[in-house]
Design a protein around this motif. Structure first.
Motif, PDB file in Angstrom:
ATOM      1  N   LEU A  61      35.528  11.440  39.886  1.00 53.99           N
ATOM      2  CA  LEU A  61      37.067  11.284  39.730  1.00 53.99           C
ATOM      3  C   LEU A  61      37.489  10.623  38.692  1.00 53.99           C
ATOM      4  O   LEU A  61      38.682  10.953  38.115  1.00 53.99           O
ATOM      5  CB  LEU A  61      37.358  10.319  40.990  1.00 53.99           C
ATOM      6  N   ALA A  62      36.648   9.885  37.829  1.00 54.06           N
ATOM      7  CA  ALA A  62      36.931   9.651  36.441  1.00 54.06           C
ATOM      8  C   ALA A  62      37.288  10.402  35.375  1.00 54.06           C
ATOM      9  O   ALA A  62      38.316  10.676  34.586  1.00 54.06           O
ATOM     10  CB  ALA A  62      35.917   8.416  35.911  1.00 54.06           C
ATOM     11  N   ASP A  63      36.375  11.619  35.551  1.00 55.86           N
ATOM     12  CA  ASP A  63      36.695  12.709  34.732  1.00 55.86           C
ATOM     13  C   ASP A  63      37.638  13.394  35.011  1.00 55.86           C
ATOM     14  O   ASP A  63      38.447  13.898  34.084  1.00 55.86           O
ATOM     15  CB  ASP A  63      35.261  13.714  34.791  1.00 55.86           C
ATOM     16  N   LEU A  64      38.027  13.725  36.119  1.00 57.01           N
ATOM     17  CA  LEU A  64      39.222  14.253  36.649  1.00 57.01           C
ATOM     18  C   LEU A  64      40.361  13.708  36.140  1.00 57.01           C
ATOM     19  O   LEU A  64      41.244  13.983  35.794  1.00 57.01           O
ATOM     20  CB  LEU A  64      39.269  14.578  37.970  1.00 57.01           C
ATOM     21  N   LYS A  65      40.512  12.386  36.111  1.00 53.76           N
ATOM     22  CA  LYS A  65      41.387  11.399  35.855  1.00 53.76           C
ATOM     23  C   LYS A  65      41.626  11.536  34.423  1.00 53.76           C
ATOM     24  O   LYS A  65      42.997  11.511  33.789  1.00 53.76           O
ATOM     25  CB  LYS A  65      41.181   9.812  36.342  1.00 53.76           C
ATOM     26  N   GLY A  66      40.536  11.446  33.510  1.00 55.65           N
ATOM     27  CA  GLY A  66      40.757  11.695  32.050  1.00 55.65           C
ATOM     28  C   GLY A  66      41.304  12.989  31.740  1.00 55.65           C
ATOM     29  O   GLY A  66      42.368  13.051  30.767  1.00 55.65           O
ATOM     30  N   LYS A  67      41.058  13.940  32.309  1.00 57.16           N
ATOM     31  CA  LYS A  67      41.509  15.359  32.022  1.00 57.16           C
ATOM     32  C   LYS A  67      42.931  15.512  32.477  1.00 57.16           C
ATOM     33  O   LYS A  67      43.848  16.054  31.473  1.00 57.16           O
ATOM     34  CB  LYS A  67      40.827  16.565  32.870  1.00 57.16           C
ATOM     35  N   LEU A  68      43.463  14.984  33.349  1.00 64.30           N
ATOM     36  CA  LEU A  68      44.906  14.825  33.667  1.00 64.30           C
ATOM     37  C   LEU A  68      45.603  13.896  32.862  1.00 64.30           C
ATOM     38  O   LEU A  68      46.654  14.299  32.561  1.00 64.30           O
ATOM     39  CB  LEU A  68      44.896  14.370  35.378  1.00 64.30           C
ATOM     40  N   GLY A  69      45.041  12.920  32.660  1.00 65.47           N
ATOM     41  CA  GLY A  69      45.704  11.803  31.660  1.00 65.47           C
ATOM     42  C   GLY A  69      46.039  12.692  30.364  1.00 65.47           C
ATOM     43  O   GLY A  69      47.161  12.629  30.009  1.00 65.47           O
ATOM     44  N   GLN A  70      44.871  13.390  29.865  1.00 66.05           N
ATOM     45  CA  GLN A  70      45.424  14.304  28.555  1.00 66.05           C
ATOM     46  C   GLN A  70      46.684  15.035  28.832  1.00 66.05           C
ATOM     47  O   GLN A  70      47.200  15.308  27.811  1.00 66.05           O
ATOM     48  CB  GLN A  70      44.129  14.868  28.073  1.00 66.05           C
ATOM     49  N   VAL A  71      46.698  15.844  29.675  1.00 68.23           N
ATOM     50  CA  VAL A  71      47.697  16.689  29.939  1.00 68.23           C
ATOM     51  C   VAL A  71      49.271  15.888  30.202  1.00 68.23           C
ATOM     52  O   VAL A  71      49.932  16.631  29.656  1.00 68.23           O
ATOM     53  CB  VAL A  71      47.504  17.724  31.104  1.00 68.23           C
ATOM     54  N   ILE A  72      49.009  14.937  30.926  1.00 73.31           N
ATOM     55  CA  ILE A  72      50.120  14.257  31.092  1.00 73.31           C
ATOM     56  C   ILE A  72      50.690  13.483  29.989  1.00 73.31           C
ATOM     57  O   ILE A  72      51.779  13.640  29.672  1.00 73.31           O
ATOM     58  CB  ILE A  72      50.021  13.138  32.369  1.00 73.31           C
ATOM     59  N   ILE A  73      49.961  13.288  29.008  1.00 77.70           N
ATOM     60  CA  ILE A  73      50.325  12.624  27.998  1.00 77.70           C
ATOM     61  C   ILE A  73      51.037  13.790  26.775  1.00 77.70           C
ATOM     62  O   ILE A  73      52.104  13.824  26.264  1.00 77.70           O
ATOM     63  CB  ILE A  73      49.126  12.149  26.716  1.00 77.70           C
ATOM     64  N   MET A  74      50.479  15.065  26.923  1.00 79.97           N
ATOM     65  CA  MET A  74      51.035  16.200  26.265  1.00 79.97           C
ATOM     66  C   MET A  74      52.295  16.454  26.914  1.00 79.97           C
ATOM     67  O   MET A  74      53.306  17.130  26.398  1.00 79.97           O
ATOM     68  CB  MET A  74      50.333  17.569  26.371  1.00 79.97           C
ATOM     69  N   ILE A  75      52.369  16.391  28.230  1.00 78.31           N
ATOM     70  CA  ILE A  75      53.869  16.502  28.909  1.00 78.31           C
ATOM     71  C   ILE A  75      54.818  15.664  28.333  1.00 78.31           C
ATOM     72  O   ILE A  75      56.147  16.074  28.115  1.00 78.31           O
ATOM     73  CB  ILE A  75      53.527  16.372  30.414  1.00 78.31           C
ATOM     74  N   LEU A  76      54.353  14.385  28.077  1.00 81.99           N
ATOM     75  CA  LEU A  76      55.215  13.288  27.568  1.00 81.99           C
ATOM     76  C   LEU A  76      55.576  13.716  26.287  1.00 81.99           C
ATOM     77  O   LEU A  76      56.910  13.541  25.847  1.00 81.99           O
ATOM     78  CB  LEU A  76      54.762  11.902  27.632  1.00 81.99           C
ATOM     79  N   VAL A  77      54.805  13.940  25.286  1.00 81.41           N
ATOM     80  CA  VAL A  77      55.096  14.568  24.082  1.00 81.41           C
ATOM     81  C   VAL A  77      55.935  15.736  24.105  1.00 81.41           C
ATOM     82  O   VAL A  77      57.328  15.660  23.273  1.00 81.41           O
ATOM     83  CB  VAL A  77      53.956  14.842  23.340  1.00 81.41           C
ATOM     84  N   VAL A  78      55.936  16.646  24.992  1.00 81.78           N
ATOM     85  CA  VAL A  78      56.933  17.506  25.156  1.00 81.78           C
ATOM     86  C   VAL A  78      58.338  17.337  25.595  1.00 81.78           C
ATOM     87  O   VAL A  78      59.553  17.310  25.022  1.00 81.78           O
ATOM     88  CB  VAL A  78      56.359  18.909  25.962  1.00 81.78           C
ATOM     89  N   LYS A  79      58.190  16.251  26.281  1.00 78.32           N
ATOM     90  CA  LYS A  79      59.678  15.920  26.842  1.00 78.32           C
ATOM     91  C   LYS A  79      60.294  14.795  25.444  1.00 78.32           C
ATOM     92  O   LYS A  79      61.600  15.223  25.594  1.00 78.32           O
ATOM     93  CB  LYS A  79      59.233  14.828  27.983  1.00 78.32           C
ATOM     94  N   PHE A  80      59.476  14.142  24.891  1.00 79.28           N
ATOM     95  CA  PHE A  80      60.034  13.556  23.876  1.00 79.28           C
ATOM     96  C   PHE A  80      60.749  14.238  22.812  1.00 79.28           C
ATOM     97  O   PHE A  80      62.012  14.404  22.293  1.00 79.28           O
ATOM     98  CB  PHE A  80      58.985  12.667  23.031  1.00 79.28           C
ATOM     99  N   PHE A  81      59.886  15.507  22.578  1.00 76.41           N
ATOM    100  CA  PHE A  81      60.358  16.528  21.731  1.00 76.41           C
ATOM    101  C   PHE A  81      61.667  17.168  22.230  1.00 76.41           C
ATOM    102  O   PHE A  81      62.797  17.540  21.522  1.00 76.41           O
ATOM    103  CB  PHE A  81      59.521  17.861  21.341  1.00 76.41           C
ATOM    104  N   GLU A  82      61.702  17.558  23.367  1.00 68.94           N
ATOM    105  CA  GLU A  82      63.013  17.869  24.147  1.00 68.94           C
ATOM    106  C   GLU A  82      64.089  17.218  23.876  1.00 68.94           C
ATOM    107  O   GLU A  82      65.039  17.483  23.315  1.00 68.94           O
ATOM    108  CB  GLU A  82      62.725  18.253  25.454  1.00 68.94           C
ATOM    109  N   ARG A  83      63.960  16.030  24.327  1.00 66.84           N
ATOM    110  CA  ARG A  83      65.019  14.744  24.059  1.00 66.84           C
ATOM    111  C   ARG A  83      65.362  14.871  22.501  1.00 66.84           C
ATOM    112  O   ARG A  83      66.541  14.570  22.135  1.00 66.84           O
ATOM    113  CB  ARG A  83      64.852  13.394  24.594  1.00 66.84           C
TER     114      ARG A  83
END
Length: 147
Positions: A92-114
């Motif tokens: 579950l920790a591995d899954l959480k890490g992988k999801l965290g990386q993708v969520i960080i990229m989503i936040l980067v894209v949202k920042f770029f969009e704004r």
């Protein structure tokens, strides 16, 4: 009869969220494709925000795909995939890490969009924007340094 014999078949209940998440991944991937096709028909200055939105949808699709396949691997059985490095989940920790990386990229894209729609009016606006970019860069650096 051992309790494990009763509990073990319950792992198949995890197929419900796995299928739901796979459908969610398909939904977001489809809409990312639609957004991209719409953007191709527009001039560049109008297409850029639409394409950023498509990237956001593609990343959401990746979150749903990673999460669904991760749950499948954790609860049902291991998958023999050629993309082991991206989709293999050991815990579950591995899954959480992988999801965290993708969520960080989503936040980067949202920042770029704004940021692409940002119209600074004062020098304080420029300063705050620069601070936001610096914080984003520091966050990405820290996320990479953690690995």
């Amino acid at each position: 009869m051992r309790p494990e014999a009763l509990v073990y078949p319950l792992r198949w209940l995890m197929l419900l969220p796995v299928v739901g998440m796979l459908l969610g991944a398909l939904y977001f991937a489809w809409h990312a494709l639609e957004e991209t096709l719409l953007a191709v028909q527009k001039p560049l200055d109008e297409a850029l925000p639409v394409l950023v939105g498509a990237v956001d949808l593609a990343l959401l699709s990746a979150v749903f795909l990673i999460f669904s396949l991760g749950l499948f691997e954790l609860f049902i059985r291991k998958l023999e995939l050629p993309l082991e490095n991206a989709l293999t989940v050991e815990s579950l920790a591995d899954l959480k890490g992988k999801l965290g990386q993708v969520i960080i990229m989503i936040l980067v894209v949202k920042f770029f969009e704004r940021a692409s729609a940002f119209k600074p009016q004062t020098s304080l606006d420029f300063l705050l924007f620069a601070g936001g970019v610096a914080l984003l860069a520091a966050g990405l650096w820290l996320a990479k340094a953690k690995d």
